[in-house]
Write a protein that holds these residues in place. Structure first.
Motif, PDB file in Angstrom:
ATOM      1  N   UNK A   1      43.237  11.922  47.617  1.00  0.00           N
ATOM      2  CA  UNK A   1      42.221  11.244  48.420  1.00  0.00           C
ATOM      3  C   UNK A   1      42.617   9.785  48.609  1.00  0.00           C
ATOM      4  N   UNK A   2      42.226   9.222  49.736  1.00  0.00           N
ATOM      5  CA  UNK A   2      42.556   7.834  50.017  1.00  0.00           C
ATOM      6  C   UNK A   2      41.831   6.904  49.054  1.00  0.00           C
ATOM      7  N   UNK A   3      42.527   5.909  48.591  1.00  0.00           N
ATOM      8  CA  UNK A   3      41.919   4.883  47.748  1.00  0.00           C
ATOM      9  C   UNK A   3      40.940   4.074  48.596  1.00  0.00           C
ATOM     10  N   UNK A   4      39.790   3.779  48.019  1.00  0.00           N
ATOM     11  CA  UNK A   4      38.762   3.010  48.719  1.00  0.00           C
ATOM     12  C   UNK A   4      38.795   1.555  48.261  1.00  0.00           C
ATOM     13  N   UNK A   5      38.699   0.649  49.212  1.00  0.00           N
ATOM     14  CA  UNK A   5      38.846  -0.772  48.914  1.00  0.00           C
ATOM     15  C   UNK A   5      37.835  -1.273  47.890  1.00  0.00           C
ATOM     16  N   UNK A   6      36.593  -0.812  47.962  1.00  0.00           N
ATOM     17  CA  UNK A   6      35.534  -1.375  47.135  1.00  0.00           C
ATOM     18  C   UNK A   6      35.323  -0.631  45.818  1.00  0.00           C
ATOM     19  N   UNK A   7      36.238   0.255  45.448  1.00  0.00           N
ATOM     20  CA  UNK A   7      36.138   0.960  44.175  1.00  0.00           C
ATOM     21  C   UNK A   7      37.198   0.444  43.208  1.00  0.00           C
ATOM     22  N   UNK A   8      36.962   0.686  41.920  1.00  0.00           N
ATOM     23  CA  UNK A   8      37.910   0.258  40.889  1.00  0.00           C
ATOM     24  C   UNK A   8      38.745   1.447  40.424  1.00  0.00           C
ATOM     25  N   UNK A   9      40.025   1.180  40.191  1.00  0.00           N
ATOM     26  CA  UNK A   9      40.949   2.234  39.807  1.00  0.00           C
ATOM     27  C   UNK A   9      41.790   1.783  38.617  1.00  0.00           C
ATOM     28  N   UNK A  10      42.446   2.753  38.004  1.00  0.00           N
ATOM     29  CA  UNK A  10      43.441   2.495  36.967  1.00  0.00           C
ATOM     30  C   UNK A  10      44.779   3.035  37.452  1.00  0.00           C
ATOM     31  N   UNK A  11      45.849   2.396  37.019  1.00  0.00           N
ATOM     32  CA  UNK A  11      47.199   2.880  37.319  1.00  0.00           C
ATOM     33  C   UNK A  11      47.825   3.283  35.995  1.00  0.00           C
ATOM     34  N   UNK A  12      47.804   4.595  35.729  1.00  0.00           N
ATOM     35  CA  UNK A  12      48.171   5.122  34.417  1.00  0.00           C
ATOM     36  C   UNK A  12      49.582   5.709  34.438  1.00  0.00           C
ATOM     37  N   UNK A  13      50.375   5.466  33.394  1.00  0.00           N
ATOM     38  CA  UNK A  13      51.732   6.009  33.362  1.00  0.00           C
ATOM     39  C   UNK A  13      51.787   7.528  33.474  1.00  0.00           C
ATOM     40  N   UNK A  14      50.827   8.221  32.862  1.00  0.00           N
ATOM     41  CA  UNK A  14      50.855   9.689  32.852  1.00  0.00           C
ATOM     42  C   UNK A  14      50.157  10.307  34.050  1.00  0.00           C
ATOM     43  N   UNK A  15      49.184   9.613  34.632  1.00  0.00           N
ATOM     44  CA  UNK A  15      48.340  10.226  35.667  1.00  0.00           C
ATOM     45  C   UNK A  15      48.363   9.510  37.003  1.00  0.00           C
ATOM     46  N   UNK A  16      49.063   8.400  37.113  1.00  0.00           N
ATOM     47  CA  UNK A  16      49.124   7.679  38.374  1.00  0.00           C
ATOM     48  C   UNK A  16      47.820   6.957  38.678  1.00  0.00           C
ATOM     49  N   UNK A  17      47.451   6.913  39.952  1.00  0.00           N
ATOM     50  CA  UNK A  17      46.219   6.241  40.375  1.00  0.00           C
ATOM     51  C   UNK A  17      45.038   7.158  40.066  1.00  0.00           C
ATOM     52  N   UNK A  18      44.058   6.625  39.345  1.00  0.00           N
ATOM     53  CA  UNK A  18      42.889   7.416  38.953  1.00  0.00           C
ATOM     54  C   UNK A  18      41.676   6.502  38.916  1.00  0.00           C
ATOM     55  N   UNK A  19      40.490   7.101  38.952  1.00  0.00           N
ATOM     56  CA  UNK A  19      39.261   6.328  38.810  1.00  0.00           C
ATOM     57  C   UNK A  19      39.268   5.622  37.461  1.00  0.00           C
ATOM     58  N   UNK A  20      38.898   4.361  37.452  1.00  0.00           N
ATOM     59  CA  UNK A  20      38.951   3.573  36.225  1.00  0.00           C
ATOM     60  C   UNK A  20      37.876   4.003  35.250  1.00  0.00           C
ATOM     61  N   UNK A  21      38.271   4.124  33.978  1.00  0.00           N
ATOM     62  CA  UNK A  21      37.320   4.377  32.904  1.00  0.00           C
ATOM     63  C   UNK A  21      37.034   3.070  32.183  1.00  0.00           C
ATOM     64  N   UNK A  22      36.059   3.090  31.313  1.00  0.00           N
ATOM     65  CA  UNK A  22      35.665   1.865  30.616  1.00  0.00           C
ATOM     66  C   UNK A  22      36.790   1.313  29.745  1.00  0.00           C
ATOM     67  N   UNK A  23      37.711   2.181  29.311  1.00  0.00           N
ATOM     68  CA  UNK A  23      38.803   1.750  28.427  1.00  0.00           C
ATOM     69  C   UNK A  23      40.053   1.331  29.193  1.00  0.00           C
ATOM     70  N   UNK A  24      40.050   1.492  30.512  1.00  0.00           N
ATOM     71  CA  UNK A  24      41.235   1.189  31.319  1.00  0.00           C
ATOM     72  C   UNK A  24      41.199  -0.248  31.839  1.00  0.00           C
ATOM     73  N   UNK A  25      42.388  -0.780  32.104  1.00  0.00           N
ATOM     74  CA  UNK A  25      42.479  -2.029  32.854  1.00  0.00           C
ATOM     75  C   UNK A  25      42.254  -1.693  34.322  1.00  0.00           C
ATOM     76  N   UNK A  26      41.153  -2.165  34.876  1.00  0.00           N
ATOM     77  CA  UNK A  26      40.778  -1.794  36.234  1.00  0.00           C
ATOM     78  C   UNK A  26      41.388  -2.742  37.255  1.00  0.00           C
ATOM     79  N   UNK A  27      41.670  -2.196  38.429  1.00  0.00           N
ATOM     80  CA  UNK A  27      42.152  -2.996  39.545  1.00  0.00           C
ATOM     81  C   UNK A  27      41.466  -2.485  40.807  1.00  0.00           C
ATOM     82  N   UNK A  28      41.158  -3.380  41.700  1.00  0.00           N
ATOM     83  CA  UNK A  28      40.418  -3.020  42.899  1.00  0.00           C
ATOM     84  C   UNK A  28      41.262  -2.148  43.821  1.00  0.00           C
ATOM     85  N   UNK A  29      40.610  -1.211  44.486  1.00  0.00           N
ATOM     86  CA  UNK A  29      41.299  -0.390  45.460  1.00  0.00           C
ATOM     87  C   UNK A  29      41.948  -1.220  46.543  1.00  0.00           C
ATOM     88  N   UNK A  30      41.319  -2.325  46.911  1.00  0.00           N
ATOM     89  CA  UNK A  30      41.880  -3.230  47.923  1.00  0.00           C
ATOM     90  C   UNK A  30      43.268  -3.711  47.511  1.00  0.00           C
TER      91      UNK A  30
END
Length: 260
Positions: free
Chosen positions: A172-201
């Motif tokens: 699915x396309x990344x959305x600018x106004x949502x937060x994501x994580x970039x994980x070594x094992x899973x790639x781009x994923x929805x950010x969890x509370x334990x992840x370093x979050x980065x904006x979709x933008x």
């Protein structure tokens, strides 16, 4: 009628590392634009009268002529990795790096030596390296921005960075106004509370800069999102290197601990 073999065009290269081979010679780990990483024997270069002693220095762009590429066996495996240096000339560049900039330069070199296979050219990465070196003597924020852009380019070039504009598992396309994580094992994923979050933008703009192939555009995005990118890129590198601390980073930390 016999034809005359034309000499091969010189390679654009940088010296990543030098190893003692004998009392008078060195083995060089070169990063070339045309052939990727090369192991090259520089015979007699340590002798006092050698004209190459002042040329084969790290962080200085050089033009080199080397012997023929290593021969391959029937299975396609190289029978020898080391080629012979035929000649080298300085190709221009800035002043030698010193202080913190020197550590940053060796850090980049260590990343290239550990993540790049030999004889695998990456001209875009070579250009990014060349454009990053002059930025290393600048202020801390500029240096950190340049290093993050280089790290992302490196991960992209070696094929371990996913498409940052897509959620890896669902495409699915990344959305600018949502937060994501970039994980070594899973790639781009929805950010969890334990992840370093980065904006979709940020991810969308990073991917656009990578596709465009502009290191300046990539640096501009990294400057805007620097606090989040530092732990993310470090986590990706540690995962793919299989080591939590690089030698150059450990030396830098040791030096900093001695500074009152």
């Amino acid at each position: 009628m016999a034809t005359t073999r034309r000499p091969a065009a010189p390679l654009n290269a940088y010296v990543l590392h030098r190893y003692d081979w004998s009392e008078s010679s060195l083995i060089l780990d070169l990063f070339s634009r045309e052939q990727g990483r090369l192991a090259v024997a520089a015979k007699g270069v340590k002798r006092p009268y050698s004209q190459l002693r002042s040329v084969l220095l790290p962080f200085q762009r050089i033009h080199v002529n080397v012997g023929r590429p290593p021969k391959s066996d029937e299975a396609g495996e190289s029978t020898s990795e080391v080629q012979t240096l035929r000649g080298a000339e300085w190709a221009g560049g800035g002043a030698m790096l010193t202080g913190a900039a020197l550590f940053s330069g060796f850090y980049m070199n260590e990343l290239l030596m550990k993540l790049l296979a030999r004889h695998d050219p990456h001209p875009a990465l070579f250009d990014a390296y060349a454009q990053t070196l002059p930025l290393l003597p600048q202020g801390d924020d500029a240096v950190q921005t340049a290093l993050r852009a280089f790290e992302i380019t490196l991960l992209h070039e070696v094929g371990v960075l996913p498409d940052l504009s897509l959620v890896t598992n669902t495409l699915e396309a990344v959305e600018e106004d949502r937060s994501y994580a970039l994980l070594p094992e899973a790639g781009v994923a929805a950010a969890r509370s334990t992840d370093t979050a980065i904006a979709g933008e940020a991810l969308i703009h990073l991917q656009a800069a990578l596709v465009h192939g502009s290191i300046a555009a990539l640096q501009a995005v990294c400057a805007q999102w620097l606090p989040a990118l530092k732990p993310i890129s470090r986590g990706l590198l540690h995962y793919h290197l299989g080591s939590p601390v690089l030698r150059t980073r450990q030396v830098m930390l040791d030096v900093q601990s001695l500074d009152p």
